[in-house]
Design a protein around this motif. Structure first.
Motif, PDB file in Angstrom:
ATOM      1  N   SER A 298       0.819  -1.102  -0.038  1.00 28.14           N
ATOM      2  CA  SER A 298      -0.046   0.039   0.013  1.00 28.14           C
ATOM      3  C   SER A 298       0.707   1.328  -0.163  1.00 28.14           C
ATOM      4  N   GLN A 299       1.998   1.270   0.875  1.00 27.82           N
ATOM      5  CA  GLN A 299       2.855   2.352   0.774  1.00 27.82           C
ATOM      6  C   GLN A 299       3.392   2.582  -0.602  1.00 27.82           C
ATOM      7  N   ALA A 300       3.952   1.499  -1.265  1.00 27.97           N
ATOM      8  CA  ALA A 300       4.648   1.624  -2.624  1.00 27.97           C
ATOM      9  C   ALA A 300       3.785   2.196  -3.394  1.00 27.97           C
ATOM     10  N   VAL A 301       2.289   1.693  -3.397  1.00 27.44           N
ATOM     11  CA  VAL A 301       1.221   2.089  -4.467  1.00 27.44           C
ATOM     12  C   VAL A 301       1.043   3.675  -4.375  1.00 27.44           C
ATOM     13  N   GLN A 302       0.951   4.067  -3.003  1.00 27.32           N
ATOM     14  CA  GLN A 302       0.763   5.432  -2.473  1.00 27.32           C
ATOM     15  C   GLN A 302       2.037   6.292  -2.984  1.00 27.32           C
ATOM     16  N   ARG A 303       3.181   5.598  -2.931  1.00 23.72           N
ATOM     17  CA  ARG A 303       4.227   6.573  -3.687  1.00 23.72           C
ATOM     18  C   ARG A 303       4.107   6.979  -4.991  1.00 23.72           C
ATOM     19  N   ASP A 304       3.579   5.787  -5.861  1.00 25.73           N
ATOM     20  CA  ASP A 304       3.352   5.997  -7.329  1.00 25.73           C
ATOM     21  C   ASP A 304       2.059   6.733  -7.526  1.00 25.73           C
ATOM     22  N   VAL A 305       1.228   6.654  -6.594  1.00 21.80           N
ATOM     23  CA  VAL A 305       0.089   7.723  -6.776  1.00 21.80           C
ATOM     24  C   VAL A 305       0.448   8.972  -6.623  1.00 21.80           C
ATOM     25  N   ASP A 306       1.310   9.192  -5.728  1.00 15.96           N
ATOM     26  CA  ASP A 306       1.566  10.799  -5.115  1.00 15.96           C
ATOM     27  C   ASP A 306       2.330  11.171  -6.258  1.00 15.96           C
ATOM     28  N   ARG A 307       3.320  10.425  -7.008  1.00 15.52           N
ATOM     29  CA  ARG A 307       4.186  10.950  -8.188  1.00 15.52           C
ATOM     30  C   ARG A 307       3.333  11.386  -9.139  1.00 15.52           C
ATOM     31  N   ASP A 308       2.500  10.251  -9.650  1.00 18.67           N
ATOM     32  CA  ASP A 308       1.438  10.789 -10.622  1.00 18.67           C
ATOM     33  C   ASP A 308       0.832  12.174 -10.556  1.00 18.67           C
ATOM     34  N   ALA A 309       0.091  11.951  -9.476  1.00 18.85           N
ATOM     35  CA  ALA A 309      -0.722  13.268  -8.961  1.00 18.85           C
ATOM     36  C   ALA A 309       0.272  14.380  -9.013  1.00 18.85           C
ATOM     37  N   ASP A 310       1.281  14.400  -8.419  1.00 21.56           N
ATOM     38  CA  ASP A 310       2.223  15.720  -8.614  1.00 21.56           C
ATOM     39  C   ASP A 310       2.409  16.100  -9.932  1.00 21.56           C
ATOM     40  N   ASP A 311       2.811  15.014 -10.863  1.00 24.13           N
ATOM     41  CA  ASP A 311       2.921  15.360 -12.273  1.00 24.13           C
ATOM     42  C   ASP A 311       1.691  15.866 -13.116  1.00 24.13           C
ATOM     43  N   ILE A 312       0.631  15.631 -12.425  1.00 24.44           N
ATOM     44  CA  ILE A 312      -0.153  16.110 -13.023  1.00 24.44           C
ATOM     45  C   ILE A 312      -0.718  17.565 -12.548  1.00 24.44           C
ATOM     46  N   ALA A 313      -0.510  17.722 -11.255  1.00 21.16           N
ATOM     47  CA  ALA A 313      -0.660  19.173 -10.581  1.00 21.16           C
ATOM     48  C   ALA A 313       0.300  20.134 -11.008  1.00 21.16           C
ATOM     49  N   TYR A 314       1.651  19.671 -10.917  1.00 23.33           N
ATOM     50  CA  TYR A 314       2.694  20.570 -11.134  1.00 23.33           C
ATOM     51  C   TYR A 314       3.257  20.393 -12.490  1.00 23.33           C
ATOM     52  N   ASN A 315       2.760  19.752 -13.377  1.00 24.10           N
ATOM     53  CA  ASN A 315       3.403  19.706 -14.752  1.00 24.10           C
ATOM     54  C   ASN A 315       2.193  19.966 -15.838  1.00 24.10           C
ATOM     55  N   ALA A 316       1.545  18.825 -15.765  1.00 22.01           N
ATOM     56  CA  ALA A 316       0.493  18.973 -16.983  1.00 22.01           C
ATOM     57  C   ALA A 316      -0.375  20.008 -17.029  1.00 22.01           C
TER      58      ALA A 316
END
Length: 453
Positions: free
Chosen positions: A37-55
């Motif tokens: 769960s922690q590993a998945v959450q890290r991946d989700v956080d990384r993708d969410a950051d790419d959406i929020a702060y890049n795309a």
């Protein structure tokens, strides 16, 4: 009565090992769920950051630049631009600011290469705008086509960032679904292991209960054997000893003035007394392992007072002051005979080993309240006990410095065994040269109108 003491049962090693393996498996499942769960959450956080702060910021800045480009085109397309130079300058600056802010954002893989083609179009646009401001008619003719090319290039970058945002959103949804499925699977496995552990535990409890019942039955059988042994010894040994003692007494009386006969009879009597002492010690020790009768209780004060009277003469003969401190009204869970045996052992020892020095010779009996137990203490002013002897003093056949006193070392062992059998304990505190305090503790019971003896 051969054989070793019954050993308390222990849980079977195979069952215990299986239970440990299952417990480790359950812990591993929960740890696996947490780690995954922690590993998945890290991946989700990384993708969410790419959406929020890049795309998203990239789409916002490029859309603003595209809109400003169309505004700039409208200003430059007018027949006379002399009066719009300020507005053209502001629009041109806003367009450049939007492009600069976009370029300052993080980029996706391949985005920078795409932007190189867009930069070429924007450089062409900048040349056309500069030509229009310089009054070149050819530049004015090129403006619509150049703006369309620049707008299309910017729109391509917008679509690229929007596509990246969609891809990341889909990846986040996939990660969450996978995490949910994996969590269900691991939780199901943990539940299955927990059920297995419960069954193993239930099986172990049943096995242990059976072992305890068997152990209790064994103890009862051993106690019955001890009681039967005591009866056989009493009948087979003590009865002949009493007959022999009586015969020697008659022989001694009949000897009259014959000193040799009388001395021989006295030596025989002393030998019989030593044998009887040994047999009595063995009997008391054997009976000490028998289970106490349920519901039996006795008041402390009458038994202590009777023993003080009975042993007072023996104490006075050795110039010993035997005193019983005021005894509180208290009943303990044992019979009068058991309490008498405990007290007689401790008092006889205190009198026997007082020593011959000219110090103060005093034995004090006191009762203390220690919660659910009553402690009976026999304190003396004798020579004390060496420190190294204290740990083994209550073991069978252990004796300290006896000074030639008769005995086989079972008195204190009997006290300890009786006290433990009745739910209490026994001990000693001693200071060499100052004296000792032997004690035993027994469970207290509520007072009743009639005590069972």
């Amino acid at each position: 009565m051969g054989g070793s003491e019954p050993v308390p049962p222990a849980v079977g090693a195979p069952t215990a090992r299986r239970f440990i393996v299952v417990a480790v498996g359950i812990a591993a499942c929960f740890m696996g769920v947490t780690a995954y769960s922690q590993a998945v959450q890290r991946d989700v956080d990384r993708d969410a950051d790419d959406i929020a702060y890049n795309a998203v910021p990239s789409v916002e800045r490029l859309s603003a630049a595209r809109a400003e480009l169309r505004h700039l085109e409208a200003l430059l397309a007018r027949a006379r631009i002399d009066g719009n130079l300020a507005a053209i300058g502001r629009s041109r600056g806003a367009f450049h600011d939007d492009i600069a802010e976009y370029l300052a954002l993080p980029t996706f893989p391949g985005e920078r290469e795409r932007w190189d083609a867009v930069s070429t179009v924007l450089e062409k646009l900048e040349q056309v705008v500069s030509g229009i401001l310089a009054g070149e008619n050819s530049a004015r003719v090129q403006l619509p086509q150049t703006v369309d090319l620049a707008s299309a290039a910017i729109a391509g970058s917008i679509e690229f960032n929007a596509a990246q945002a969609r891809r990341l959103a889909i990846h986040i949804r996939m990660l969450r679904r996978r995490s949910l499925i994996t969590g269900y699977l691991l939780d199901g496995l943990a539940a299955a292991l927990a059920l297995a552990a419960s069954l193993l535990l239930l099986r172990g409890v049943r096995q242990y209960t059976g072992l305890l019942e068997a152990y209790g039955s064994l103890l009862r059988d051993r106690a019955d054997e001890l009681e039967q042994f005591s009866g056989r010894v009493a009948h087979d040994i003590l009865s002949p000893l009493a007959t022999a003692s009586m015969a020697l007494g008659i022989a001694g009386a009949a000897a009259g003035a014959d000193e040799r006969s009388r001395a021989a009879a006295q030596r025989g009597m002393k030998s019989l007394q030593r044998v009887q002492l040994i047999v009595n010690g063995l009997l008391d020790f054997a009976r000490a392992g028998a289970r106490p009768a349920p519901g039996v209780s006795v008041e402390l004060k009458p038994v202590l007072d009777d023993l003080a009277d009975a042993l007072g003469m023996a104490a006075r003969e050795k110039q010993i002051d035997l005193a019983v401190e005021p005894v509180p009204s208290c009943a303990v869970a044992c019979s009068a005979g058991v309490l008498t045996s405990l007290m007689a052992n401790l008092l006889n020892n205190a009198i026997k080993y007082m020593g011959e020095d000219g110090h103060e010779r005093r034995i004090t009996v006191r009762v203390r309240d220690v919660g659910q137990l009553a402690r009976v203490e026999v304190a003396d002013t004798g020579p004390g006990i060496p420190r190294e002897l204290l740990p083994t003093l209550f073991e069978p056949y252990v004796r300290g410095a006896t000074g030639g006193k008769p005995g086989i070392g079972l008195g204190l062992a009997t006290v300890k065994r009786i006290a433990q059998t009745h739910g209490g304990r026994a001990g000693v505190e001693s200071t060499p040269g100052e004296g000792s305090c032997f004690w035993f503790e027994l469970p207290k019971v509520a007072r009743r109108s009639t005590d069972q003896k």
